[in-house]
Design an enzyme around this catalytic site. Structure first.
Site, PDB file in Angstrom:
ATOM      1  N   PHE A 128      45.216  24.353  41.218  1.00 40.78           N
ATOM      2  CA  PHE A 128      45.377  25.264  40.196  1.00 40.78           C
ATOM      3  C   PHE A 128      46.739  25.410  39.933  1.00 40.78           C
ATOM      4  CE2 PHE A 128      44.875  29.520  38.312  1.00 40.78           C
ATOM      5  CZ  PHE A 128      44.272  29.192  37.231  1.00 40.78           C
ATOM      6  N   ASP A 197      43.008  26.675  49.811  1.00 39.51           N
ATOM      7  CA  ASP A 197      42.651  27.725  48.874  1.00 39.51           C
ATOM      8  C   ASP A 197      41.229  27.488  48.561  1.00 39.51           C
ATOM      9  OD1 ASP A 197      42.175  28.675  46.346  1.00 39.51           O
ATOM     10  OD2 ASP A 197      44.147  28.473  45.699  1.00 39.51           O
ATOM     11  N   TYR A 222      36.146  37.387  43.089  1.00 33.49           N
ATOM     12  CA  TYR A 222      35.387  37.437  41.790  1.00 33.49           C
ATOM     13  C   TYR A 222      34.580  36.228  41.362  1.00 33.49           C
ATOM     14  CZ  TYR A 222      39.827  35.530  40.069  1.00 33.49           C
ATOM     15  OH  TYR A 222      41.010  34.881  39.957  1.00 33.49           O
ATOM     16  N   LYS A 223      34.471  35.257  42.086  1.00 34.14           N
ATOM     17  CA  LYS A 223      33.673  34.053  41.575  1.00 34.14           C
ATOM     18  C   LYS A 223      32.461  34.086  42.435  1.00 34.14           C
ATOM     19  CE  LYS A 223      37.251  30.770  40.320  1.00 34.14           C
ATOM     20  NZ  LYS A 223      38.519  31.794  40.417  1.00 34.14           N
ATOM     21  N   ARG A 371      32.245  22.577  32.068  1.00 29.23           N
ATOM     22  CA  ARG A 371      32.015  23.220  33.627  1.00 29.23           C
ATOM     23  C   ARG A 371      30.635  24.081  33.512  1.00 29.23           C
ATOM     24  NH1 ARG A 371      36.697  25.809  36.763  1.00 29.23           N
ATOM     25  NH2 ARG A 371      36.143  27.660  35.538  1.00 29.23           N
TER      26      ARG A 371
END
Length: 396
Positions: A128, A197, A222-223, A371
């Site tokens: 990312f 990560d 938050y995922k 996605r």
């Protein structure tokens, strides 16, 4: 589309041991939500908990809540609830700050632990973007050089100059799962430290931080952990590293005597060393409440359903979508797949906007990747079949 696949979806849903957990989430009827790899759905009980936090703990108890409501100990307490989901021991995870801030803490601390003579940081080139930005800054600050490499190139690049390696467990674009056990073992054999990560793996598959000897790890909540927009991230520091964990961001919250207000910094013991400033209590307590949905859930069962869901979705896409319209960029092999399916598709942005209008919510990454995130606690097999059906209707 295919009656056989629709019947298969119904049979799989009927046998799904995780299906009852869907009722724990606030989901819209008629909408297939496949964007939990960006923002997890809201657990139904969280609003009532937050109303109590705001009205009673903040509104009535006010400053007393730091002790009486347990606000002060929340970062470590919630860390201990996340720990089993990533295979970590109690006392090794602390919650607070953002993923980016925690990447900075972990990477600089790893370089400092590596010692002199190791002047190179290796970074996953597909990471990312923020991880790369932070790594470049950490390299400048510590006087190291940085090399960005594809994950499969890192093993051959390890050597006596390597201080630390920063890798994503799951590639956010493609859903590729990197080999955490193998890469960690290679990194440590070279005398370097591994920083992982976990943003796209925690809550979707077993991680095994303790079992595999990972040095440092960071992740968002938050995922797949459903903590809410901007919910605080977490930092993992292996237990035997904690006494030597030299944070680049020392703050009063990690001091051995926070309220002593002494000018000299003396770090506290254990996970508390990962704290910096005053915790963001409202979002932290929303996360703590959201984690209740994991009570009694096996991460191995979540992984099994995740693989079954993504297999079935790919089967439906192959059966329904005209040949050549989309192609999977997510590895077919289970050992190399996270919990999302990424499809290369012309005009992906327009296609996803049209899918969303038809009640199938995913997202896209420029220039051409659709996605679809599969969150096993609330996504079912009929959802996967519906998503493929709607995609085929747009592609036909």
């Amino acid at each position: 589309m295919s009656e056989a696949l629709a019947k298969k979806a119904a049979a799989l849903d009927a046998a799904d041991e995780l299906a009852p957990h869907r009722e724990l989430f606030a989901l819209d009827d008629g909408v297939v939500y496949l964007d939990g790899n960006s923002l997890g759905a809201l657990p139904r009980h969280v609003p009532a908990r937050m109303q109590d936090v705001i009205a009673r703990e903040w509104g009535q108890l006010r400053i007393r809540s730091w002790e009486e409501s347990g606000w002060w100990t929340a970062p470590e307490r919630i860390g201990d609830r996340i720990a089993p989901l990533v295979g970590a021991a109690p006392g090794t995870v602390v919650v607070g700050d953002s993923t980016s801030v925690n990447v900075f803490k972990a990477l600089v601390a790893a370089v400092r632990l590596a010692g002199e003579g190791r002047d190179e940081i290796l970074v996953d080139a597909s990471t990312f973007p923020t991880d790369g930005y932070v790594a470049e800054s950490a390299a400048r600050m510590t006087g190291r050089q940085i090399r960005a490499l594809a994950p499969d190139e890192i093993g051959s690049a390890l050597g006596p100059r390597t201080a630390a390696v920063l890798v994503n467990h799951v590639d956010y674009r493609t859903g590729r799962l990197n080999d955490l056990p193998g890469m960690t073992a290679a990194i440590r054999s070279a005398g370097a430290l591994a920083v992982w990560d976990l943003c796209h793996s925690a809550g979707a598959l077993p991680v095994g931080l303790g079992a595999h000897g990972v040095d440092f790890a960071v992740g968002c909540t938050y995922k797949y952990l459903n903590g809410g927009p901007g919910s605080p991230a977490y930092l993992y520091v292996r237990g035997d590293h904690q006494p030597r964990f030299d944070t680049p961001l020392p703050g009063w919250n990690s001091h051995e005597d926070p309220f002593g207000m002494r000018p000299a910094y003396v770090p506290g013991d254990g996970a508390v060393r990962g704290r910096v400033g005053t915790p963001d209590i409202l979002s932290m307590l929303a996360l703590e409440s959201a984690l209740d949905v994991w009570d009694g859930v096996s991460i191995e069962a979540v992984r099994a359903k995740s693989l079954a869901l993504t297999d079935f979705f790919l089967e439906c896409v192959e059966a329904y979508v005209p040949a050549g319209r989309v192609s999977s960029v997510t590895p077919a092999a289970h050992a190399e797949r996270g919990s999302q399916v990424s499809l290369a598709c012309a005009e992906a942005g327009e296609v996803m906007r049209a899918l969303t209008a038809r009640g199938v919510v995913g997202d896209f990454r420029r220039p051409d990747v659709l996605r679809f995130g599969f969150t096993p606690l609330y996504v079912g097999f009929a959802d996967a079949e519906r998503a493929a059906t709607e995609l085929a209707a747009l592609a036909g």
